[in-house]
Write a protein that holds these residues in place. Structure first.
Motif: not given
Ligand code: ADQ
Length: 512
Positions: A207, A224, A227-228, A235, A240, A259
């Motif tokens: 990231l 994604r 990451v969440r 997202t 993101i 972002y």
């Protein structure tokens, strides 16, 4: 203080941009060259380099040439540090890897932890803390080298899973840079990725990039979602929202936010170059010669892979063996060439796959070959590009049966070389190329019965049907080529860096 497993510390340091740096930098584990240590290379002349094969190199070389950038990577030999040098319009900057780095960072964490983790855990990934420590150190070395080479505001394109931590490390050293990251292999679903003891550190490492590219929409979606779930970030579509200081409260209005975008950019090939090579009379003559030397088989089938357990070579040999045993195809009619480039030979799993393949080839030939026809021709070495093109041109059927593959450029290369629009591609649905090459005979290679049916169908397909399928695939690769791939990625990288406000709006959906 006890440091949690899933983090690392490196010397934080800002680096000033060099006075004369490169405006465009590719950083990859390997330089696109190998050292030629053959007897005829005179050591007095200094090191001699030759271009090395492999998917990444094939893909990025044309871009490097066009943009006259610098390429930073390992030269492929242990414990040697070479001075930067120029070759074929590229400025190449070697990074040193010691014997231990090669063992722990490269063979270990990259190829025995991350590679199987990202390929459906076909073999079990190994988790060793010494490998991780080495991975952190070597990523830091790469990042520091880029920080010294890249001009102020330069674009840096980080390649692949060996360098997951470089984007974040580089951003800390040089916040002025535009950083893109492209993953050539699949990104696994959270249920698998979550095994990794260092999963947060890897996600945060990636990231650091403004733009994160994947081969397939599903890979980007997996990333994604990870990451969440793990980092608790928000997202929306492919955007993101990243708090600039890790660990700070995202909702604190005082926290600077940036972002990033994570989406698919399916890699492709230099289609025009391959087409031109396939149309060259010398290649056409060589293809005819290959067929003749094989005794003019009715059907010539071809497999071209790195010798890797992800490529499904065992599965295709099993299907072939059964088809011959069932007499659904005749050993008089069929010749199969399997070219398997040596790969990662010091790892046990790779020695195992080689042994398995060689046993299967021996068994099939022992059972079904005759003085007139050797059913399987197996080559465990690499070939010059022109010879590869001649093989593609000679083959009636191409077998790509990967169990999991980021893209698979071989499938695209075969299609590009079929300048008469004939030939049949049997293609695993688990290769990224299946998203673009929809008219291929698509297979689930785990389903041996289905694979046998597909191979039989391919060997019996009427010419008209072959052309109906091949033509649209060739047309597609005409414009979806590697030049378009890199252009799209780099344009998108500029857009992400230039339009942070718009991305913020998209994420909060303020427009609606
Ligand atoms: P690879 O796993 O190496 O690449 P692939 O995409 O098939 O797989 O690329 C292999 C390349 O090497 C092709 O260009 C092929 O022509 C060449 N090659 C293979 N065998 C050869 C031989 N014997 N002699 C000469 N050349 C040979 C990784 C990912 C893939 C992804 C690519 C690019 O695993 O999924 O498609 O990166 O992103």
């Amino acid at each position: 203080m006890v440091r949690p497993t899933d983090s690392y510390t490196t010397e934080p340091h800002r680096v000033d941009p060099p006075t004369q740096g490169a405006d465009f930098v590719v950083v990859a584990n390997r330089l696109p060259v190998d050292r030629d240590t053959s007897a005829d290379a005179d050591p007095a002349d200094g090191p001699v380099w030759r271009t090395s094969p492999g998917g990444l190199v094939t893909a990025v070389m044309p871009v490097m040439r066009a943009r006259e950038g610098a390429w930073i990577g390992w030269a492929g030999t242990a414990d040697e540090l070479f001075d930067p040098f120029d070759l074929d319009d590229m400025h190449l900057v070697p990074v040193r890897l010691g014997t231990e780095d090669i063992h722990n960072y490269y063979e270990g964490f990259s190829n025995a932890t991350l590679w199987p983790l990202c390929h459906d855990v076909i073999v079990a990934p190994e988790y060793h803390r010494t490998w991780w420590d080495s991975y952190v150190r070597v990523n830091h070395r790469f990042a520091a080298r880029v920080a010294l080479e890249a001009a102020r505001g330069a674009t840096v394109w980080v390649q692949d899973y060996q360098l997951f931590l470089v984007p974040q490390m580089l951003r800390a050293m040089r916040p002025d840079l535009r950083i893109g990251f492209f993953l050539h292999i699949p990104f696994p679903p959270w249920e698998i990725f979550s095994q990794l003891p260092w999963r947060s550190a890897i996600l945060r490492g990636i990231l650091g990039a403004d733009l994160v590219g994947f081969q397939r929409p599903a890979d980007a979606a997996n990333f994604r979602r990870a990451v969440r779930i793990k980092l608790g970030m928000t997202t929306k579509d492919d955007v993101i929202r990243i708090p600039a200081v890790p660990g700070t409260d995202e909702d604190d209005p005082g926290t600077p936010i940036r972002y990033a975008v994570a989406r698919h950019f399916p890699i492709s090939i230099d289609t025009a170059d391959l087409e031109a090579q396939a149309a060259d009379p010398a290649t056409i003559a060589r293809a005819a010669q290959i067929r003749e030397e094989l005794g003019d088989p009715r059907i010539l089938m071809l497999g071209v892979d790195r010798m890797d357990y992800t490529k499904g070579i065992r599965h295709r040999l099993k299907a072939l063996e059964e088809l011959l045993g069932d007499k659904r195809i005749s050993n008089e009619d069929i010749t199969f060439i399997q070219i398997a480039t040596p790969s990662r030979e010091r790892l046990d799993e790779y020695q195992q796959i080689r042994t398995d393949v060689e046993l299967a080839v021996g068994r099939i030939n022992g059972e079904y070959s005759s003085l007139d026809n050797q059913v399987v021709h197996y080559f465990h070495h690499s070939y010059p590009r022109e010879e590869m093109t001649a093989f593609y041109l000679a083959a009636d059927v191409m077998l790509v049966t990967a169990l999991r593959d980021g893209m698979n450029l071989v499938a695209k290369e075969y299609v590009a070389c079929r300048t008469n629009n004939d030939g049949v591609l049997v293609l695993s649905e688990f290769a990224g190329a299946a998203d673009q090459l929809r008219q291929a005979v698509q297979v689930n290679p785990h389903d041996i019965t289905g694979l046998k049916d597909a191979i039989q169908l391919a060997t019996e397909m009427p010419l008209k049907e072959q052309r109906k399928r091949m033509k649209p695939m060739r047309a597609k690769l005409g414009h979806e080529n590697v030049q378009a791939w890199s252009q799209e990625f780099l344009d998108a990288l500029d857009t992400v860096a230039d339009t942070q406000d718009e991305l913020s709006e998209r994420l909060h959906d303020r427009r609606g």
